[in-house]
Design an enzyme around this catalytic site. Structure first.
Site, mmCIF file in Angstrom:
data_model
loop_
_atom_site.group_PDB
_atom_site.id
_atom_site.type_symbol
_atom_site.label_atom_id
_atom_site.label_comp_id
_atom_site.label_asym_id
_atom_site.label_seq_id
_atom_site.Cartn_x
_atom_site.Cartn_y
_atom_site.Cartn_z
ATOM 1 N N ILE A 1 0.830 -1.211 0.000
ATOM 2 C CA ILE A 1 0.000 0.000 0.000
ATOM 3 C C ILE A 1 0.864 1.260 0.000
ATOM 4 C CG2 ILE A 1 -1.566 1.358 1.454
ATOM 5 C CD1 ILE A 1 -2.808 -1.301 2.392
ATOM 6 N N LYS B 1 -2.222 0.193 16.374
ATOM 7 C CA LYS B 1 -2.890 1.163 15.488
ATOM 8 C C LYS B 1 -3.727 2.158 16.305
ATOM 9 C CE LYS B 1 -1.465 -0.285 11.358
ATOM 10 N NZ LYS B 1 -0.457 0.448 10.574
ATOM 11 N N SER C 1 -3.040 3.818 9.214
ATOM 12 C CA SER C 1 -3.575 3.100 10.363
ATOM 13 C C SER C 1 -4.350 1.869 9.891
ATOM 14 C CB SER C 1 -4.452 4.064 11.174
ATOM 15 O OG SER C 1 -4.878 3.455 12.358
#
Ligand code: HXC
Ligand code: NAP
Length: 260
Positions: A24, A164, A146
């Site tokens: 990501i 997180k 997160s």
């Protein structure tokens, strides 16, 4: 696909992206480069960074790859200093470095819990802290990657949920403490994103279809979905957005459907 953003919305900016070689956050690094930013990518293994550096450069961008463990404050300070030597400043920090594995709480060791908290939460603090003077000069910004695991409860993810939750607390606290310096601090909480290491670790392939049916938008997220959210939040379009963690999950967490 039609173009969503105008060309060069980050022209002249310099971004420091942890975990920026893969998955990501690799996508985010590439997208920021395509929007005109110069990019430094950092993670533990240079072999995870080199292919992304080559990709960014082959697309006409500028990229500096530096091996550093976010748990090692001195290594991060050094990576930040080398980025400033190379590009002159830092405007954007993206904290994407993270660790994850599935483990029941009763089987997880103290060190297993602490390792993930150290990478995700303390690592995020380390990078923000080490970049502070540069961000103060540039009136820059921070984007913390997160998750949504901790909004309810996710079995076998107590360590990541705690980590997180810590990242989200850092986002809110720094947005308040550093807003006065002109520094914006935001986050993105991705839902299940296909073709990523995170999903490989959390979701056995045969369960993918079952989970898909329980996501309101009826599909997994794509790395592109997170790239677009990152471009929005780091651009001037978000210049009054501070202290927000933007959930990008197709509505998944609202149904309380666990990954595991
Ligand atoms: C139980 C485990 C374990 C496992 C490690 N540990 N793997 N415990 N089950 N599968 C324990 C070890 O036994 C040890 O504790 C402690 O964790 C540290 O292990 P190390 O291997 O020494 O850690 P390290 O080399 O620092 O590696 C960190 C890591 C590793 C997190 C364990 O998996 C890693 O490097 N991951 C990076 C890539 C990654 O995870 N990507 C996915 C991010 S996705 P003891 O007590 O034995 O010493 C993500 C998704 C979030 O974050 C949300 C998705 C929805
Ligand atoms: P990934 O490709 O494994 O990304 C994690 C990155 O962190 C790797 O590039 C890794 O590189 C780096 N890293 C790990 N430990 C590090 C350390 N101690 N110091 C520096 N870098 C370190 O996984 P991903 O699934 O794309 O996840 C990217 C981000 O999205 C993470 O923050 C994750 O929590 C979040 N997220 C993912 C999903 C999902 O569906 N995949 C969902 C919600 C949130 P090295 O191994 O080279 O260090």
């Amino acid at each position: 696909m039609n173009k969503i953003f105008a060309d060069n919305i980050l022209q002249g900016k310099v971004a420091f992206v942890t975990g920026g070689g893969t998955g990501i956050t690799g996508g985010v690094a590439r997208a920021l480069a395509e929007a005109g930013a110069k990019i430094a990518i950092a993670s533990r293994k240079i072999e995870n960074l080199e292919p992304m550096k080559q990709l960014i450069e082959s697309n006409g961008g500028e990229c500096f790859a530096v091996a550093a463990d976010v748990r090692d404050y001195a290594a991060i300070e050094n990576a930040i200093a080398r980025t400033v030597e190379r590009f002159g400043k830092i405007d954007i920090v993206v904290n994407g470095a993270a660790g994850n594995f599935l483990c029941k709480a009763e089987e997880l060791s103290s060190n297993g819990f602490g390792t993930v908290v150290d990478i995700d939460a303390k690592g995020t603090f380390n990078v923000c802290r080490a970049a502070f003077e540069e961000l103060k000069k540039s009136k820059g910004q921070i984007l913390n990657i997160s998750a949504t695991l901790h909004y309810l409860a996710t079995p076998m993810q107590i360590h990541v949920s705690a980590a997180k939750a810590g990242v989200d607390a850092i986002t809110r606290n720094l947005s308040v403490e550093w807003g006065g310096y002109g520094i914006r601090v935001n986050g993105i909480a991705p839902g299940p994103i296909e073709d990523t290491e995170g999903m490989k670790r959390l979701l056995p392939e045969p369960l993918k279809e079952k989970l898909t049916r329980r996501i309101p938008l009826q599909r997994f997220g794509r790395i592109k979905d997170i790239e677009n959210a990152a471009l929005f939040l780091t651009s001037d379009a978000a210049s009054y957005i501070n202290g927000v963690t933007l959930v990008v999950d197709g509505g998944q967490w609202l149904l309380g459907t666990s990954f595991s």
